[in-house]
Design an enzyme around this catalytic site. Structure first.
Site, PDB file in Angstrom:
ATOM      1  CE  LYS A   1      -2.220  -0.921   3.836  1.00 44.93           C
ATOM      2  NZ  LYS A   1      -1.628  -2.230   4.236  1.00 44.93           N
TER       3      LYS A   1
ATOM      4  NE  ARG B   1      -3.877   0.478   9.304  1.00 44.57           N
ATOM      5  CZ  ARG B   1      -2.642   0.107   9.028  1.00 44.57           C
ATOM      6  NH1 ARG B   1      -2.242  -1.102   9.294  1.00 44.57           N
ATOM      7  NH2 ARG B   1      -1.808   0.965   8.517  1.00 44.57           N
TER       8      ARG B   1
ATOM      9  NE  ARG C   1       7.954  -3.253   6.072  1.00 47.01           N
ATOM     10  CZ  ARG C   1       6.682  -2.864   6.143  1.00 47.01           C
ATOM     11  NH1 ARG C   1       6.068  -2.415   5.085  1.00 47.01           N
ATOM     12  NH2 ARG C   1       6.028  -2.976   7.278  1.00 47.01           N
TER      13      ARG C   1
ATOM     14  NE  ARG D   1       7.077  -0.543  10.045  1.00 48.63           N
ATOM     15  CZ  ARG D   1       5.972  -0.439   9.328  1.00 48.63           C
ATOM     16  NH1 ARG D   1       5.997   0.195   8.173  1.00 48.63           N
ATOM     17  NH2 ARG D   1       4.848  -0.943   9.750  1.00 48.63           N
TER      18      ARG D   1
ATOM     19  NE  ARG E   1       2.488  -4.741  10.977  1.00 49.68           N
ATOM     20  CZ  ARG E   1       3.573  -4.791  10.202  1.00 49.68           C
ATOM     21  NH1 ARG E   1       4.639  -5.444  10.606  1.00 49.68           N
ATOM     22  NH2 ARG E   1       3.571  -4.191   9.051  1.00 49.68           N
TER      23      ARG E   1
HETATM   24  P1  ADP Z   1       1.237  -1.880   7.921  1.00 51.85           P
HETATM   25  O1  ADP Z   1       0.094  -1.512   7.053  1.00 51.85           O
HETATM   26  O2  ADP Z   1       2.334  -2.503   7.140  1.00 51.85           O
HETATM   27  O3  ADP Z   1       0.837  -2.677   9.112  1.00 51.85           O
HETATM   28  P2  ADP Z   1       1.619   0.943   8.705  1.00 51.85           P
HETATM   29  O4  ADP Z   1       2.921   1.611   8.594  1.00 51.85           O
HETATM   30  O5  ADP Z   1       0.560   1.400   7.782  1.00 51.85           O
HETATM   31  O6  ADP Z   1       1.964  -0.595   8.514  1.00 51.85           O
HETATM   32  O7  ADP Z   1       1.066   1.041  10.205  1.00 51.85           O
HETATM   33  C1  ADP Z   1       1.876   0.690  11.291  1.00 51.85           C
HETATM   34  C2  ADP Z   1       1.075   0.613  12.587  1.00 51.85           C
HETATM   35  O8  ADP Z   1       0.441   1.876  12.875  1.00 51.85           O
HETATM   36  C3  ADP Z   1      -0.074  -0.385  12.598  1.00 51.85           C
HETATM   37  O9  ADP Z   1       0.353  -1.706  12.831  1.00 51.85           O
HETATM   38  C4  ADP Z   1      -0.930   0.192  13.733  1.00 51.85           C
HETATM   39  O10 ADP Z   1      -0.411  -0.101  15.001  1.00 51.85           O
HETATM   40  C5  ADP Z   1      -0.811   1.687  13.528  1.00 51.85           C
HETATM   41  N1  ADP Z   1      -1.896   2.194  12.654  1.00 51.85           N
HETATM   42  C6  ADP Z   1      -1.747   2.790  11.441  1.00 51.85           C
HETATM   43  N2  ADP Z   1      -2.937   3.116  10.909  1.00 51.85           N
HETATM   44  C7  ADP Z   1      -3.881   2.713  11.799  1.00 51.85           C
HETATM   45  C8  ADP Z   1      -5.314   2.743  11.841  1.00 51.85           C
HETATM   46  N3  ADP Z   1      -6.043   3.261  10.836  1.00 51.85           N
HETATM   47  N4  ADP Z   1      -5.939   2.245  12.926  1.00 51.85           N
HETATM   48  C9  ADP Z   1      -5.249   1.738  13.937  1.00 51.85           C
HETATM   49  N5  ADP Z   1      -3.913   1.649  13.978  1.00 51.85           N
HETATM   50  C10 ADP Z   1      -3.222   2.133  12.926  1.00 51.85           C
END
Ligand code: ADP
Ligand code: ZN
Length: 221
Positions: A13, A88, A127, A156, A167
């Site tokens: 994404k 999400r 990654r 990360r 996740r």
């Molecule tokens: P990925 O999609 O690869 O899990 P992101 O960088 O988009 O990684 O997000 C990292 C973390 O940030 C998520 O695992 C979560 O803890 C938090 N996060 C990001 N966006 C949201 C959201 N919309 N709702 C809840 N937590 C979020």
């Protein structure tokens, strides 16, 4: 055009969102990036978010709704925005619909990235990201140098195996129902003769450029 990107962690994404945003000349909002920046700066919001993020859990909806609202009200987002990982949970999808309606706007496309779980685990464990500019890399060891800015590549915390599993579970339990929620809304709108966001699924396996081409074709570009 307002676009929501939906898909499991590691689906691409972030990478594709960047390209879509550039192509459409609109900004991209990634809640993950906003939260990591808050963590880096040690703000109260960052400190709260860190407790969830490091484990791979979702941060509370209220935090996300605040970020969402603030970003959508910015002048540069008036022509549209690419929302990466912003939605999400079902309450977040409801919140987004409400905020957009308040601004007299609507969601145009829900872009769903389709990838199987084995491939995801493979990608996430290979990654690294630039500590400085957040560019993601695959298959480059931590400690290598970022091509874009010369920063250091790091793993990360939420790309550790336990956090990856958490996740994935969060995606299955809380995020995948969001796709069904958008489908139901589209059916409902159709019955009333109204329009709703178009739901587009893209096969996200393959070279980055190939996936971008599929996405842009699907968006009619
Ligand atoms: P990925 O999609 O690869 O899990 P992101 O960088 O988009 O990684 O997000 C990292 C973390 O940030 C998520 O695992 C979560 O803890 C938090 N996060 C990001 N966006 C949201 C959201 N919309 N709702 C809840 N937590 C979020
Ligand atoms: Zn960099």
């Amino acid at each position: 055009m307002n676009i929501v990107l939906l898909g499991p962690p590691g689906a691409g994404k972030g990478t594709q969102g960047e390209r879509i945003a550039r192509e459409l000349e609109i900004p991209k909002l990634a809640t993950g990036d906003v939260l990591r920046e808050a963590v880096r700066q040690g703000t109260p919001q960052g400190l709260e978010a860190k407790r969830y993020m490091d484990k791979g859990d979702l941060v509370p909806d209220s935090v996300i709704l605040g970020i969402m609202k603030e970003a959508l009200c910015r002048p540069d987002a008036a022509r549209g925005v690419v929302l990466d990982g912003v939605v999400r949970t079902v309450p977040q999808a409801e919140g987004l619909a409400r905020v957009l309606a308040e601004l007299g706007r609507k969601l145009d496309v829900v872009l769903v990235f389709d990838v199987d779980e084995e491939e995801l685990v493979r990608r996430l464990s290979a990654r690294t990201v630039c500590e400085n500019c957040q560019t993601p890399y695959t298959g480059r060891a931590p400690g290598s140098t970022c091509e874009k800015c010369g920063g250091k590549l790091v793993r990360r915390k939420d790309d550790e195996p336990d956090a990856i599993r958490t996740r994935m579970r969060a995606y299955r339990d809380q995020t995948s129902p969001v796709i069904e929620w958008y489908r139901a809304r589209a059916r409902d709108a159709a019955l009333r003769g109204q329009s709703a966001a178009r739901i587009v699924t893209v096969d996200a396996i393959g070279a980055v450029d190939e996936v971008t081409a599929r996405v842009l074709t699907a968006l009619g570009k």
